[in-house]
Enzyme design. Structure first.
Site, PDB file in Angstrom:
ATOM      1  N   PRO A  26      54.747  37.641  43.730  1.00  0.00           N
ATOM      2  CA  PRO A  26      55.231  37.329  45.070  1.00  0.00           C
ATOM      3  C   PRO A  26      54.517  36.153  45.729  1.00  0.00           C
ATOM      4  O   PRO A  26      53.310  35.964  45.559  1.00  0.00           O
ATOM      5  CB  PRO A  26      54.965  38.619  45.862  1.00  0.00           C
ATOM      6  CG  PRO A  26      53.938  39.354  45.074  1.00  0.00           C
ATOM      7  CD  PRO A  26      54.191  38.997  43.634  1.00  0.00           C
ATOM      8  N   ASN A  27      55.294  35.395  46.452  1.00  0.00           N
ATOM      9  CA  ASN A  27      54.839  34.243  47.253  1.00  0.00           C
ATOM     10  C   ASN A  27      54.496  33.010  46.421  1.00  0.00           C
ATOM     11  O   ASN A  27      54.256  31.941  46.977  1.00  0.00           O
ATOM     12  CB  ASN A  27      53.646  34.613  48.158  1.00  0.00           C
ATOM     13  CG  ASN A  27      54.012  35.692  49.150  1.00  0.00           C
ATOM     14  OD1 ASN A  27      55.003  35.549  49.845  1.00  0.00           O
ATOM     15  ND2 ASN A  27      53.259  36.761  49.198  1.00  0.00           N
ATOM     16  N   ALA A  66      49.599  39.308  45.026  1.00  0.00           N
ATOM     17  CA  ALA A  66      48.973  40.462  45.694  1.00  0.00           C
ATOM     18  C   ALA A  66      49.287  41.778  44.995  1.00  0.00           C
ATOM     19  O   ALA A  66      48.522  42.750  45.112  1.00  0.00           O
ATOM     20  CB  ALA A  66      49.406  40.504  47.151  1.00  0.00           C
ATOM     21  N   GLU A 115      45.647  37.877  32.589  1.00  0.00           N
ATOM     22  CA  GLU A 115      45.846  37.867  34.048  1.00  0.00           C
ATOM     23  C   GLU A 115      45.271  36.566  34.594  1.00  0.00           C
ATOM     24  O   GLU A 115      44.135  36.201  34.266  1.00  0.00           O
ATOM     25  CB  GLU A 115      45.117  39.063  34.671  1.00  0.00           C
ATOM     26  CG  GLU A 115      45.236  39.125  36.189  1.00  0.00           C
ATOM     27  CD  GLU A 115      44.439  40.281  36.795  1.00  0.00           C
ATOM     28  OE1 GLU A 115      43.924  41.134  36.036  1.00  0.00           O
ATOM     29  OE2 GLU A 115      44.320  40.315  38.034  1.00  0.00           O
ATOM     30  N   ASN A 174      50.446  36.060  36.710  1.00  0.00           N
ATOM     31  CA  ASN A 174      49.763  35.970  37.994  1.00  0.00           C
ATOM     32  C   ASN A 174      50.514  36.949  38.885  1.00  0.00           C
ATOM     33  O   ASN A 174      51.596  36.631  39.389  1.00  0.00           O
ATOM     34  CB  ASN A 174      49.813  34.559  38.576  1.00  0.00           C
ATOM     35  CG  ASN A 174      49.076  34.495  39.904  1.00  0.00           C
ATOM     36  OD1 ASN A 174      48.791  35.531  40.517  1.00  0.00           O
ATOM     37  ND2 ASN A 174      48.776  33.300  40.361  1.00  0.00           N
ATOM     38  N   ARG A 226      51.805  26.625  50.356  1.00  0.00           N
ATOM     39  CA  ARG A 226      50.728  27.569  50.684  1.00  0.00           C
ATOM     40  C   ARG A 226      49.421  26.782  50.807  1.00  0.00           C
ATOM     41  O   ARG A 226      49.381  25.578  50.548  1.00  0.00           O
ATOM     42  CB  ARG A 226      50.623  28.644  49.593  1.00  0.00           C
ATOM     43  CG  ARG A 226      51.850  29.529  49.512  1.00  0.00           C
ATOM     44  CD  ARG A 226      51.648  30.664  48.526  1.00  0.00           C
ATOM     45  NE  ARG A 226      50.842  31.752  49.079  1.00  0.00           N
ATOM     46  CZ  ARG A 226      50.442  32.807  48.366  1.00  0.00           C
ATOM     47  NH1 ARG A 226      50.776  32.897  47.093  1.00  0.00           N
ATOM     48  NH2 ARG A 226      49.717  33.751  48.932  1.00  0.00           N
ATOM     49  N   TYR A 253      45.250  27.161  46.432  1.00  0.00           N
ATOM     50  CA  TYR A 253      46.247  27.270  45.365  1.00  0.00           C
ATOM     51  C   TYR A 253      46.664  25.935  44.750  1.00  0.00           C
ATOM     52  O   TYR A 253      47.491  25.915  43.847  1.00  0.00           O
ATOM     53  CB  TYR A 253      47.481  28.005  45.903  1.00  0.00           C
ATOM     54  CG  TYR A 253      47.167  29.383  46.460  1.00  0.00           C
ATOM     55  CD1 TYR A 253      46.538  30.338  45.667  1.00  0.00           C
ATOM     56  CD2 TYR A 253      47.492  29.739  47.766  1.00  0.00           C
ATOM     57  CE1 TYR A 253      46.240  31.607  46.162  1.00  0.00           C
ATOM     58  CE2 TYR A 253      47.198  31.000  48.276  1.00  0.00           C
ATOM     59  CZ  TYR A 253      46.574  31.926  47.463  1.00  0.00           C
ATOM     60  OH  TYR A 253      46.273  33.172  47.955  1.00  0.00           O
ATOM     61  N   ARG A 281      36.714  35.818  47.608  1.00  0.00           N
ATOM     62  CA  ARG A 281      37.566  36.008  48.790  1.00  0.00           C
ATOM     63  C   ARG A 281      37.389  37.419  49.374  1.00  0.00           C
ATOM     64  O   ARG A 281      36.368  38.047  49.145  1.00  0.00           O
ATOM     65  CB  ARG A 281      39.024  35.706  48.403  1.00  0.00           C
ATOM     66  CG  ARG A 281      39.190  34.269  47.888  1.00  0.00           C
ATOM     67  CD  ARG A 281      40.626  33.949  47.527  1.00  0.00           C
ATOM     68  NE  ARG A 281      41.496  33.982  48.685  1.00  0.00           N
ATOM     69  CZ  ARG A 281      42.833  33.957  48.621  1.00  0.00           C
ATOM     70  NH1 ARG A 281      43.435  33.880  47.435  1.00  0.00           N
ATOM     71  NH2 ARG A 281      43.566  33.999  49.718  1.00  0.00           N
ATOM     72  N   HIS A 322      44.734  34.045  38.109  1.00  0.00           N
ATOM     73  CA  HIS A 322      44.813  33.779  39.551  1.00  0.00           C
ATOM     74  C   HIS A 322      44.414  32.330  39.773  1.00  0.00           C
ATOM     75  O   HIS A 322      43.415  31.864  39.201  1.00  0.00           O
ATOM     76  CB  HIS A 322      43.892  34.707  40.340  1.00  0.00           C
ATOM     77  CG  HIS A 322      44.293  36.144  40.239  1.00  0.00           C
ATOM     78  ND1 HIS A 322      45.316  36.686  40.988  1.00  0.00           N
ATOM     79  CD2 HIS A 322      43.820  37.136  39.444  1.00  0.00           C
ATOM     80  CE1 HIS A 322      45.456  37.960  40.660  1.00  0.00           C
ATOM     81  NE2 HIS A 322      44.571  38.264  39.727  1.00  0.00           N
TER      82      HIS A 322
HETATM   83  C1  DQA Z   1      46.611  34.887  43.805  1.00  0.00           C
HETATM   84  C2  DQA Z   1      45.524  35.688  44.544  1.00  0.00           C
HETATM   85  C3  DQA Z   1      46.117  36.868  45.270  1.00  0.00           C
HETATM   86  O1  DQA Z   1      45.090  37.600  45.938  1.00  0.00           O
HETATM   87  C4  DQA Z   1      47.127  36.406  46.294  1.00  0.00           C
HETATM   88  O2  DQA Z   1      47.730  37.516  46.928  1.00  0.00           O
HETATM   89  C5  DQA Z   1      48.144  35.469  45.743  1.00  0.00           C
HETATM   90  C6  DQA Z   1      47.720  34.472  44.758  1.00  0.00           C
HETATM   91  C7  DQA Z   1      46.050  33.612  43.152  1.00  0.00           C
HETATM   92  O3  DQA Z   1      46.758  33.051  42.313  1.00  0.00           O
HETATM   93  O4  DQA Z   1      44.951  33.181  43.485  1.00  0.00           O
HETATM   94  O5  DQA Z   1      49.291  35.461  46.171  1.00  0.00           O
HETATM   95  O6  DQA Z   1      47.152  35.694  42.785  1.00  0.00           O
END
Ligand code: DQA
Length: 146
Positions: free
Chosen positions: A9-10, A76, A97, A73, A17, A22, A106, A99
């Protein structure tokens, strides 16, 4: 060999963002980097993004058969989705995994992942390079095994 690349998501909003966290790539630019790297390695990638948990699970159930591994990835969802955890386990594939940001630098709630325990490993904090590094690692491990 096809590797699935799943963006949670996002991540469709990359580029808009927080670029400090990011990076400045859009999702299309990030996917292009991953695809170019896959070509260099002689493997294929199939990228997928969804904002909903169910869509990610549906994609895993429909696409894992025959794939060589998964780079995810989870956004959240990685911090609390047992449903995505279970769907990943059911694929029986090696999982990396990723990020973009360093989640350990964080908020404390980001420092917990329900995916990490079932992943082969985690890359966090290296921006887009985390995806290409994860692909390098999964491909190297697969070659070692064969
Ligand atoms: C993320 C880190 C997550 O905590 C966050 O909610 C994201 C992006 C990252 O790529 O750093 O949406 O996965």
């Amino acid at each position: 060999m096809t590797y699935l690349v799943i963006h949670g998501p996002n991540l469709n909003m990359l580029g808009q963002r927080d670029q400090q966290l990011y990076g400045s790539d859009t999702l299309a630019q990030l996917d292009a980097r991953i695809a170019a790297h896959a070509k260099e390695l002689g493997v294929a990638v199939r990228s997928f993004q969804a904002n909903s948990e169910g869509a990610i699970i549906d994609f895993l159930q429909a696409s894992a058969k025959g794939a060589a591994g998964i780079i995810i990835n989870p956004g959240a969802y990685g911090h609390y989705s047992y449903a995505i955890h279970d769907a990943l386990v059911d694929t029986r594939l090696p999982i990396a995994e990723v990020h973009l940001s360093n989640v350990y630098a964080r908020e404390s709630w980001r420092q917990k992942s329900v995916i990490s325990p079932i992943a082969r490993g985690v890359v966090s904090g290296f921006g887009w390079r985390g995806y290409t590094a994860a692909l390098d690692l999964l491909v190297a491990l697969a070659k070692e095994k064969s």
